[in-house]
Design a protein around this motif. Structure first.
Motif, PDB file in Angstrom:
ATOM      1  N   CYS A  82       0.686  -1.216   0.029  1.00 17.79           N
ATOM      2  CA  CYS A  82      -0.001   0.082  -0.126  1.00 17.79           C
ATOM      3  C   CYS A  82       0.961   1.358  -0.003  1.00 17.79           C
ATOM      4  CB  CYS A  82      -0.956   0.216   1.083  1.00 17.79           C
ATOM      5  SG  CYS A  82      -2.326   1.403   1.151  1.00 17.79           S
ATOM      6  N   VAL A  83       1.888   1.223   0.820  1.00 21.33           N
ATOM      7  CA  VAL A  83       2.713   2.787   0.992  1.00 21.33           C
ATOM      8  C   VAL A  83       3.279   3.058  -0.241  1.00 21.33           C
ATOM      9  CG1 VAL A  83       4.651   3.825   2.117  1.00 21.33           C
ATOM     10  CG2 VAL A  83       2.933   2.380   3.521  1.00 21.33           C
ATOM     11  N   ALA A  84       4.058   2.133  -0.875  1.00 21.88           N
ATOM     12  CA  ALA A  84       4.832   2.527  -2.300  1.00 21.88           C
ATOM     13  C   ALA A  84       3.738   2.721  -3.430  1.00 21.88           C
ATOM     14  CB  ALA A  84       5.618   1.409  -2.626  1.00 21.88           C
ATOM     15  N   ASP A  85       2.701   1.699  -3.349  1.00 22.88           N
ATOM     16  CA  ASP A  85       1.610   2.193  -4.338  1.00 22.88           C
ATOM     17  C   ASP A  85       1.000   3.312  -4.271  1.00 22.88           C
ATOM     18  OD1 ASP A  85       2.398  -0.624  -5.260  1.00 22.88           O
ATOM     19  OD2 ASP A  85       0.515  -1.517  -4.945  1.00 22.88           O
ATOM     20  N   LEU A  86       0.629   3.955  -3.146  1.00 23.09           N
ATOM     21  CA  LEU A  86      -0.174   5.088  -3.080  1.00 23.09           C
ATOM     22  C   LEU A  86       0.550   6.230  -3.361  1.00 23.09           C
ATOM     23  CD1 LEU A  86      -2.734   6.293  -1.890  1.00 23.09           C
ATOM     24  CD2 LEU A  86      -1.897   6.557   0.224  1.00 23.09           C
ATOM     25  N   ARG A  87       1.782   6.007  -2.908  1.00 24.20           N
ATOM     26  CA  ARG A  87       2.886   7.248  -3.334  1.00 24.20           C
ATOM     27  C   ARG A  87       2.835   7.290  -4.894  1.00 24.20           C
ATOM     28  NH1 ARG A  87       5.051  11.026  -0.120  1.00 24.20           N
ATOM     29  NH2 ARG A  87       7.126  11.195  -1.021  1.00 24.20           N
ATOM     30  N   LYS A  88       3.174   6.466  -5.382  1.00 22.20           N
ATOM     31  CA  LYS A  88       3.000   6.174  -7.105  1.00 22.20           C
ATOM     32  C   LYS A  88       1.765   6.662  -7.463  1.00 22.20           C
ATOM     33  CE  LYS A  88       4.201   3.656 -10.898  1.00 22.20           C
ATOM     34  NZ  LYS A  88       4.453   2.109 -11.609  1.00 22.20           N
ATOM     35  N   PHE A  89       0.709   6.426  -7.034  1.00 22.28           N
ATOM     36  CA  PHE A  89      -0.665   6.868  -7.353  1.00 22.28           C
ATOM     37  C   PHE A  89      -1.019   8.433  -7.123  1.00 22.28           C
ATOM     38  CE2 PHE A  89      -5.604   6.526  -7.417  1.00 22.28           C
ATOM     39  CZ  PHE A  89      -5.681   6.179  -8.334  1.00 22.28           C
ATOM     40  N   ILE A  90      -0.492   8.787  -6.206  1.00 21.68           N
ATOM     41  CA  ILE A  90      -0.750  10.495  -6.005  1.00 21.68           C
ATOM     42  C   ILE A  90       0.113  11.249  -6.913  1.00 21.68           C
ATOM     43  CG2 ILE A  90      -1.540   9.953  -3.543  1.00 21.68           C
ATOM     44  CD1 ILE A  90       1.048  11.455  -2.657  1.00 21.68           C
TER      45      ILE A  90
ATOM     46  N   THR B 217      -0.760  23.633  -7.287  1.00 21.55           N
ATOM     47  CA  THR B 217       0.686  24.160  -6.963  1.00 21.55           C
ATOM     48  C   THR B 217       1.357  23.153  -6.128  1.00 21.55           C
ATOM     49  OG1 THR B 217       0.118  25.359  -4.915  1.00 21.55           O
ATOM     50  CG2 THR B 217       0.116  26.592  -7.181  1.00 21.55           C
ATOM     51  N   VAL B 218       2.483  23.429  -5.969  1.00 24.25           N
ATOM     52  CA  VAL B 218       3.443  22.439  -4.960  1.00 24.25           C
ATOM     53  C   VAL B 218       2.902  22.487  -3.460  1.00 24.25           C
ATOM     54  CG1 VAL B 218       5.634  22.125  -3.958  1.00 24.25           C
ATOM     55  CG2 VAL B 218       5.521  22.649  -6.073  1.00 24.25           C
ATOM     56  N   GLU B 219       2.413  23.665  -3.331  1.00 24.65           N
ATOM     57  CA  GLU B 219       1.715  23.798  -2.021  1.00 24.65           C
ATOM     58  C   GLU B 219       0.393  23.198  -1.899  1.00 24.65           C
ATOM     59  OE1 GLU B 219       0.277  27.623   0.267  1.00 24.65           O
ATOM     60  OE2 GLU B 219       2.120  27.227   1.086  1.00 24.65           O
ATOM     61  N   GLN B 220      -0.552  23.672  -2.955  1.00 31.33           N
ATOM     62  CA  GLN B 220      -1.844  23.195  -3.007  1.00 31.33           C
ATOM     63  C   GLN B 220      -1.910  21.836  -3.886  1.00 31.33           C
ATOM     64  OE1 GLN B 220      -4.522  26.336  -3.859  1.00 31.33           O
ATOM     65  NE2 GLN B 220      -3.885  27.499  -2.210  1.00 31.33           N
ATOM     66  N   ASN B 221      -0.981  20.974  -3.620  1.00 32.43           N
ATOM     67  CA  ASN B 221      -0.810  19.978  -4.551  1.00 32.43           C
ATOM     68  C   ASN B 221      -2.036  18.652  -4.326  1.00 32.43           C
ATOM     69  OD1 ASN B 221       0.173  18.944  -1.982  1.00 32.43           O
ATOM     70  ND2 ASN B 221       2.246  18.299  -2.665  1.00 32.43           N
TER      71      ASN B 221
ATOM     72  N   ASP C 200       5.219  18.203  -7.077  1.00 32.57           N
ATOM     73  CA  ASP C 200       4.520  19.203  -8.175  1.00 32.57           C
ATOM     74  C   ASP C 200       3.597  18.623  -9.080  1.00 32.57           C
ATOM     75  OD1 ASP C 200       4.386  21.176  -9.979  1.00 32.57           O
ATOM     76  OD2 ASP C 200       6.422  21.514 -10.248  1.00 32.57           O
ATOM     77  N   PRO C 201       2.419  19.046  -8.847  1.00 35.81           N
ATOM     78  CA  PRO C 201       1.283  18.625  -9.857  1.00 35.81           C
ATOM     79  C   PRO C 201       1.986  18.824 -11.399  1.00 35.81           C
ATOM     80  CG  PRO C 201       0.311  20.066  -8.249  1.00 35.81           C
ATOM     81  CD  PRO C 201       1.882  20.158  -8.014  1.00 35.81           C
ATOM     82  N   ALA C 202       2.417  19.767 -11.703  1.00 39.59           N
ATOM     83  CA  ALA C 202       3.021  20.031 -13.054  1.00 39.59           C
ATOM     84  C   ALA C 202       3.867  19.003 -13.574  1.00 39.59           C
ATOM     85  CB  ALA C 202       3.767  21.346 -13.085  1.00 39.59           C
ATOM     86  N   LYS C 203       4.350  18.338 -12.654  1.00 42.24           N
ATOM     87  CA  LYS C 203       5.429  17.308 -12.985  1.00 42.24           C
ATOM     88  C   LYS C 203       4.799  15.970 -12.804  1.00 42.24           C
ATOM     89  CE  LYS C 203       9.542  20.061 -11.912  1.00 42.24           C
ATOM     90  NZ  LYS C 203      10.317  20.540 -10.856  1.00 42.24           N
ATOM     91  N   ALA C 204       3.670  15.774 -12.125  1.00 43.50           N
ATOM     92  CA  ALA C 204       2.830  14.388 -12.065  1.00 43.50           C
ATOM     93  C   ALA C 204       2.467  13.751 -13.484  1.00 43.50           C
ATOM     94  CB  ALA C 204       1.553  14.749 -10.919  1.00 43.50           C
ATOM     95  N   ALA C 205       2.498  12.294 -13.108  1.00 41.87           N
ATOM     96  CA  ALA C 205       2.145  11.729 -14.403  1.00 41.87           C
ATOM     97  C   ALA C 205       0.539  11.693 -14.515  1.00 41.87           C
ATOM     98  CB  ALA C 205       2.586  10.163 -13.970  1.00 41.87           C
ATOM     99  N   GLU C 206       0.197  11.407 -15.738  1.00 37.02           N
ATOM    100  CA  GLU C 206      -1.207  11.337 -16.309  1.00 37.02           C
ATOM    101  C   GLU C 206      -1.756  10.265 -15.498  1.00 37.02           C
ATOM    102  OE1 GLU C 206      -2.846  13.449 -17.978  1.00 37.02           O
ATOM    103  OE2 GLU C 206      -1.028  14.571 -18.592  1.00 37.02           O
ATOM    104  N   GLY C 207      -3.010  10.753 -15.093  1.00 39.71           N
ATOM    105  CA  GLY C 207      -4.097   9.944 -14.212  1.00 39.71           C
ATOM    106  C   GLY C 207      -3.710   9.605 -12.801  1.00 39.71           C
ATOM    107  N   THR C 208      -2.658  10.351 -12.237  1.00 42.38           N
ATOM    108  CA  THR C 208      -2.297  10.469 -10.890  1.00 42.38           C
ATOM    109  C   THR C 208      -3.294  11.472 -10.333  1.00 42.38           C
ATOM    110  OG1 THR C 208      -0.490  12.262 -11.110  1.00 42.38           O
ATOM    111  CG2 THR C 208       0.109   9.819 -10.935  1.00 42.38           C
ATOM    112  N   ILE C 209      -3.326  11.553  -8.909  1.00 37.98           N
ATOM    113  CA  ILE C 209      -4.379  12.083  -8.024  1.00 37.98           C
ATOM    114  C   ILE C 209      -3.794  13.669  -8.056  1.00 37.98           C
ATOM    115  CG2 ILE C 209      -5.298  12.657  -5.814  1.00 37.98           C
ATOM    116  CD1 ILE C 209      -5.375   9.826  -5.281  1.00 37.98           C
ATOM    117  N   ARG C 210      -2.448  13.936  -7.965  1.00 40.27           N
ATOM    118  CA  ARG C 210      -2.219  15.431  -7.932  1.00 40.27           C
ATOM    119  C   ARG C 210      -2.054  15.879  -9.276  1.00 40.27           C
ATOM    120  NH1 ARG C 210       3.118  14.270  -3.992  1.00 40.27           N
ATOM    121  NH2 ARG C 210       2.087  15.073  -2.113  1.00 40.27           N
ATOM    122  N   LYS C 211      -2.163  15.059 -10.366  1.00 42.40           N
ATOM    123  CA  LYS C 211      -2.158  15.673 -11.829  1.00 42.40           C
ATOM    124  C   LYS C 211      -3.810  16.130 -12.071  1.00 42.40           C
ATOM    125  CE  LYS C 211      -0.720  16.382 -15.891  1.00 42.40           C
ATOM    126  NZ  LYS C 211       0.410  17.142 -16.164  1.00 42.40           N
TER     127      LYS C 211
END
Ligand code: CMP
Length: 145
Positions: free
Chosen positions: A81-89, A109-113, A93-104
């Motif tokens: 769960c821990v590693a999978d959730l980190r990957k999934f969020i 912003t980095v603060e309001q991620n 920085d949302p601008a650098k987050a992969a497509e389909g992730t929660i932060r994307k």
């Protein structure tokens, strides 16, 4: 191995009514919800939660932001769960987050991620305990339907 982790929906995402979207994303990706609550962090509580970042340049801004509104704390469970959730969020920085992730999807912003998630099994245990008592959590391994 079956693990639990802590995800926190940050104030702007909660206010923007993204909590339901985030819960659906978790459930659709096999993260079982085993505890959930909303809470308004005081600056003191936010300092305790983020104490590992104390002294960093962004610490006071982070504490101020995290105590501006309501957050949702969600304890989830799955294998790895821990590693999978980190990957999934996604990336901080949302601008650098992969497509389909929660932060994307919900980050601004980095603060309001959008969300925070535990970065290790040890920190997950501490962060789950920060928000939840024993009677507020259960494990799917004990459910008998
Ligand atoms: P989170 O996963 O909640 O862990 C600590 C948070 O600090 C992080 O997400 C970001 O929201 C925030 N953070 C990290 N770096 C910066 C930065 N350079 N400026 C502002 N906030 C930051």
């Amino acid at each position: 191995m079956l693990e639990q982790s802590l995800l926190m929906v940050k104030p702007h995402a909660f206010t923007a009514k993204k909590t339901g979207t985030i819960i659906s994303m978790l459930e659709d990706n096999d993260f079982q919800i085993v505890g959930i609550k909303s809470i308004k962090l005081t600056p003191e509580l936010a300092r305790r939660f983020y104490f590992v970042h104390q002294g960093k340049e962004f610490f006071e801004r982070l504490i101020n932001y995290m105590s501006t509104g309501t957050v949702a704390a969600i304890c989830v469970e799955k294998d790895n769960c821990v590693a999978d959730l980190r990957k999934f969020i996604g990336a901080t920085d949302p601008a650098k987050a992969a497509e389909g992730t929660i932060r994307k999807i919900v980050g601004v912003t980095v603060e309001q991620n959008g969300v925070h998630a535990s970065d290790s099994v040890d920190n997950a245990r501490k962060e789950i305990r920060f928000f939840f008592s024993d009677i507020e959590l259960y494990s799917y391994r004990y459910l008998q339907y």
